[in-house]
Design a protein around this motif. Structure first.
Motif, mmCIF file in Angstrom:
data_model
loop_
_atom_site.group_PDB
_atom_site.id
_atom_site.type_symbol
_atom_site.label_atom_id
_atom_site.label_comp_id
_atom_site.label_asym_id
_atom_site.label_seq_id
_atom_site.Cartn_x
_atom_site.Cartn_y
_atom_site.Cartn_z
ATOM 1 N N PRO A 475 0.831 -1.346 0.066
ATOM 2 C CA PRO A 475 -0.071 0.047 0.041
ATOM 3 C C PRO A 475 0.852 1.406 0.073
ATOM 4 C CG PRO A 475 0.102 -1.077 2.270
ATOM 5 C CD PRO A 475 0.714 -2.048 1.186
ATOM 6 N N ASP A 476 0.067 2.348 -0.411
ATOM 7 C CA ASP A 476 0.842 3.763 -0.389
ATOM 8 C C ASP A 476 0.561 4.269 0.894
ATOM 9 O OD1 ASP A 476 1.853 6.266 -0.663
ATOM 10 O OD2 ASP A 476 0.406 6.449 -2.589
ATOM 11 N N LEU A 477 1.326 4.484 1.646
ATOM 12 C CA LEU A 477 1.006 4.805 3.030
ATOM 13 C C LEU A 477 0.783 6.400 3.181
ATOM 14 C CD1 LEU A 477 3.157 2.309 5.612
ATOM 15 C CD2 LEU A 477 0.449 2.257 4.759
ATOM 16 N N SER A 478 1.288 6.955 2.213
ATOM 17 C CA SER A 478 1.228 8.514 1.934
ATOM 18 C C SER A 478 -0.285 8.751 2.191
ATOM 19 C CB SER A 478 1.866 9.077 0.922
ATOM 20 O OG SER A 478 1.324 8.653 -0.437
ATOM 21 N N ARG A 479 -1.166 7.844 1.741
ATOM 22 C CA ARG A 479 -2.701 8.100 1.776
ATOM 23 C C ARG A 479 -3.120 8.360 3.302
ATOM 24 N NH1 ARG A 479 -5.578 8.469 -3.417
ATOM 25 N NH2 ARG A 479 -4.112 7.529 -4.736
ATOM 26 N N LEU A 480 -2.382 7.921 4.315
ATOM 27 C CA LEU A 480 -2.921 8.136 5.421
ATOM 28 C C LEU A 480 -2.663 9.563 6.165
ATOM 29 C CD1 LEU A 480 -1.446 4.754 7.228
ATOM 30 C CD2 LEU A 480 -3.872 5.202 6.284
ATOM 31 N N ASP A 481 -3.797 10.035 6.621
ATOM 32 C CA ASP A 481 -3.425 11.765 6.922
ATOM 33 C C ASP A 481 -3.439 11.575 8.423
ATOM 34 O OD1 ASP A 481 -6.121 10.992 8.030
ATOM 35 O OD2 ASP A 481 -7.130 12.126 6.441
ATOM 36 N N THR A 482 -3.499 12.899 9.009
ATOM 37 C CA THR A 482 -2.970 12.883 10.413
ATOM 38 C C THR A 482 -4.195 12.087 11.438
ATOM 39 O OG1 THR A 482 -2.390 15.195 9.970
ATOM 40 C CG2 THR A 482 -2.929 14.786 12.297
ATOM 41 N N GLU A 483 -5.366 12.351 11.120
ATOM 42 C CA GLU A 483 -6.205 11.791 11.881
ATOM 43 C C GLU A 483 -6.170 10.049 12.062
ATOM 44 O OE1 GLU A 483 -11.232 11.567 12.558
ATOM 45 O OE2 GLU A 483 -10.221 12.262 10.600
ATOM 46 N N GLU A 484 -5.772 9.348 10.845
ATOM 47 C CA GLU A 484 -5.342 8.077 10.618
ATOM 48 C C GLU A 484 -3.973 7.712 11.221
ATOM 49 O OE1 GLU A 484 -7.767 7.265 6.628
ATOM 50 O OE2 GLU A 484 -5.993 8.314 6.576
ATOM 51 N N LEU A 485 -3.062 8.693 11.325
ATOM 52 C CA LEU A 485 -1.616 8.121 11.847
ATOM 53 C C LEU A 485 -2.094 8.529 13.528
ATOM 54 C CD1 LEU A 485 0.912 10.416 9.580
ATOM 55 C CD2 LEU A 485 0.229 7.844 9.726
ATOM 56 N N ALA A 486 -3.015 9.323 13.926
ATOM 57 C CA ALA A 486 -3.221 9.254 15.159
ATOM 58 C C ALA A 486 -3.319 7.762 15.881
ATOM 59 C CB ALA A 486 -4.302 10.066 15.682
ATOM 60 N N LEU A 487 -4.080 7.013 15.201
ATOM 61 C CA LEU A 487 -4.284 5.716 15.451
ATOM 62 C C LEU A 487 -2.859 4.736 15.564
ATOM 63 C CD1 LEU A 487 -6.388 3.492 16.558
ATOM 64 C CD2 LEU A 487 -6.904 3.239 14.039
ATOM 65 N N VAL A 488 -1.975 5.208 14.565
ATOM 66 C CA VAL A 488 -0.780 4.506 14.635
ATOM 67 C C VAL A 488 -0.068 4.784 15.662
ATOM 68 C CG1 VAL A 488 1.507 4.284 13.268
ATOM 69 C CG2 VAL A 488 -0.780 4.415 11.741
ATOM 70 N N LYS A 489 -0.069 6.118 16.253
ATOM 71 C CA LYS A 489 0.559 6.729 17.418
ATOM 72 C C LYS A 489 0.337 5.844 18.766
ATOM 73 C CE LYS A 489 1.301 11.072 15.553
ATOM 74 N NZ LYS A 489 1.032 12.697 15.674
ATOM 75 N N LEU A 490 -0.883 5.699 18.974
ATOM 76 C CA LEU A 490 -1.608 4.827 19.834
ATOM 77 C C LEU A 490 -1.083 3.367 19.855
ATOM 78 C CD1 LEU A 490 -3.214 4.762 22.371
ATOM 79 C CD2 LEU A 490 -5.092 4.283 20.996
ATOM 80 N N ALA A 491 -1.063 2.686 18.570
ATOM 81 C CA ALA A 491 -0.771 1.387 18.372
ATOM 82 C C ALA A 491 0.797 1.287 18.663
ATOM 83 C CB ALA A 491 -0.963 0.951 16.827
ATOM 84 N N ALA A 492 1.537 2.253 18.240
ATOM 85 C CA ALA A 492 3.033 2.314 18.573
ATOM 86 C C ALA A 492 3.406 2.072 20.218
ATOM 87 C CB ALA A 492 3.852 3.333 17.785
#
Length: 574
Positions: A475-492
């Protein structure tokens, strides 16, 4: 190396650079330097207390030192901005690409994401349950069983070498009572009308099969024989039967111990005598007389010389007898020897006890400190009882009457996963209600449902994506925006949660975190209810769908990893 450990290394490298440049002394103790998410997410992605911790020993102003550290950190490609807050806290904002790379790291690590080597193979003995072998497991044992088992799994995930142990209390008066109760059921199996169970014997029907087995094995040989002829034999048979029952009950919860240590075997092997001798040689056991009981002294009380352990040297409020006046070992004396035995094969000891044993904590902590010469870390985790409810009304039960609520009945009614997760939804030392109706409720208020539902939703998403022919392999992860990356931050945060929970010996932190992660996932999912373009699966936009699918996969992977620690299945359908 996960994101938090990587940035800990970055900060260490920044400090090394300052040492090399003469801005910091070389011999500073950095063990209290931390990297963690700031309490307020508006302050950034990561925060470090390095300047606050090191300024005083470095004879520097915290904010001045923070500026120097910040200058080093600004050189990192992963860092978008560095800010200094208050007297010297350093907040870092990371680039979006850093978070996208961490999502890929979650995918690549799979089941090992969050696994740590914090323990470095340290041998830890976790002793839990250890219920008297006088009947089946009841719900009074359940919470300690789950907490102990989840803690053992957490420590293993964090790199410790863990032994799960059960201490079989088969040497006290309670097992003689068990033998007499079994003998009564034995006579009943032979056809004798035993009537109402006499006071002082165990009345539960669970001893009926034991009596039948004894009748099948011995016939009427011991029906009228004196107690001296059958007590030891019946005690051995009854304890074995109870332990088989207990092991089967624990297996329903997915709990299996590696070691079952027998108190009777411990005493037969002379371990209490060996522990006493070891302590006497070091002046830690002496023959003395206890003070009279506080308050009104009984008429028959008289001072008796007993062997006393000098527990006051280790923080206890009085020295403790290790033997009774009749020469038998006290509970404390036997426990002291048992812990001495455990310490021979472990670097650290952990006991999971019911809160009703709080009064004996000081003395056994003192004993372990003495027996290991303060070299063995020893933690006692006290677990509060659970109040059982049905639709808000207390469930009445009496262990003495033999009508207590068994663990097996509860697991069969609501399921292993519900029981295990629910027992970790409060701190172990906090009171807990277990309402049979609420724990199976399909709602956000039911943590186990909410977490499992998140995983099931993601599994369903995968099935629908496959049907739509969406390829999510690259996948092209540049498609993930700030709102979606907030979930990555919690997962990390998962690897850090594992390490802090293991260090604190608190497995409930994993359950708390999984609920927060599931809630964040559900919240992002629900955005799509009002905005179709924000759904995880948008057939008309396969590129965004593929990126969001990897985001969902990352959450699912961490839910699986976390649930494996707490012993709960990550279901694919609900």
């Amino acid at each position: 190396m996960t994101l938090y450990s990587r940035f800990a290394a970055h900060i260490d490298a920044a400090l090394d650079a300052l040492v090399a440049g003469g801005a910091l002394p070389a011999d500073l103790d950095r063990r209290n330097v931390t990297v963690e998410p700031p309490r307020d997410t508006s302050h950034g992605d990561l925060a470090t207390n390095a300047a606050m911790v090191l300024a005083k020993p470095a004879k520097s102003n915290p904010r001045t030192l923070a500026e120097k550290i910040a200058d080093e950190l600004r050189r990192l490609d992963e860092v978008a901005a560095v800010e200094i807050a208050g007297p010297g806290f350093i907040n870092l904002r990371l680039t979006d690409d850093t978070w996208r790379a961490e999502l890929s790291a979650i995918r690549d690590a799979g089941g090992d994401y969050g696994r740590s080597q914090r323990g470095h193979g340290t041998r830890v003995n976790v002793e839990y349950v250890s219920a008297n072998p006088t009947g089946p497991m009841h719900m009074g044992h359940c919470r300690g069983a789950v907490v102990g088992d989840a803690l053992a799994a957490l420590l293993e995930f964090a790199g410790y070498d863990v032994t799960r142990e059960y201490y079989v209390n088969d040497a006290g008066g309670q097992v003689d009572v068990l033998a007499r109760s079994a003998h009564l059921r034995y006579r009943e199996a032979l056809g004798e009308a035993v009537g109402e169970i006499p006071e002082g014997l165990y009345p539960g029907d669970y001893l009926v099969p034991v009596g039948r087995a004894l009748a099948d094995e011995f016939g009427d040989r011991y029906a009228t024989a004196p107690e001296s002829e059958w007590l030891v034999l019946f005690r051995t048979r009854a304890v074995a039967a109870m332990m088989a029952l207990i092991k089967a009950d624990l297996a329903l919860l997915g709990i299996h111990h590696a070691v079952f240590a027998s108190e009777a075997e411990l005493q037969a092997a002379g371990k209490p005598e060996a522990a006493e001798q070891w302590l006497r040689e070091r002046g830690l056991v002496y023959d003395g007389v206890l003070d009279a009981p506080k308050g009104e002294v009984p008429d028959d009380w008289e001072p008796v010389e007993l062997p006393l352990f000098r527990s006051t040297q280790f923080g206890d409020d009085q020295d403790r007898p290790i033997k009774k006046s009749n020469g038998q070992w006290t509970y404390f004396g036997a426990d002291l020897a048992y812990h001495f035995q455990k310490a021979q094969a472990a670097d650290e000891l952990i006991d999971i006890w019911g809160a009703d044993h709080a009064g004996t904590v000081k003395r056994i902590v003192a004993a372990v400190a003495a027996l290991t010469e303060n070299k063995t870390r020893f933690d006692i985790k006290l677990v509060q009882m659970v109040r059982l409810l049905r639709a808000g009304e207390p469930v009445k039960m009496s262990k003495r009457a033999g009508n207590f609520v068994t663990l097996a009945d509860v697991v069969r009614e609501v399921g292993k996963d519900v029981v295990r997760f629910t027992m970790l939804t409060r701190r172990a030392d906090a009171q807990m209600d277990f309402d049979f109706a609420k724990v199976v409720e399909a709602s956000k208020d039911n943590p186990v449902f909410y977490v499992q539902y998140a995983h099931a939703r993601i599994a369903s998403l995968h099935r629908r994506a496959a049907e739509a022919g969406i390829d999510a392999t690259s996948p092209d992860l540049s498609r993930l925006d700030t709102e979606e990356l907030a979930l990555v931050k919690l997962a990390a945060q998962f690897p850090r949660i594992v390490e802090t929970a293991a260090a604190a010996r608190e497995p409930h932190r994993i359950a708390f975190y999984l609920y927060d992660l599931a809630a964040a996932f559900h919240s992002l999912w629900n955005v799509g209810n009002d905005r179709p373009d924000r759904r995880f699966l948008v057939v008309e936009d396969p590129a965004s769908s593929a990126a969001r699918l990897l985001l969902a996969d990352g959450c699912a992977q961490i839910i699986r990893n976390g649930l494996s620690i707490v012993g709960v299945e990550a279901v694919s359908e609900m």
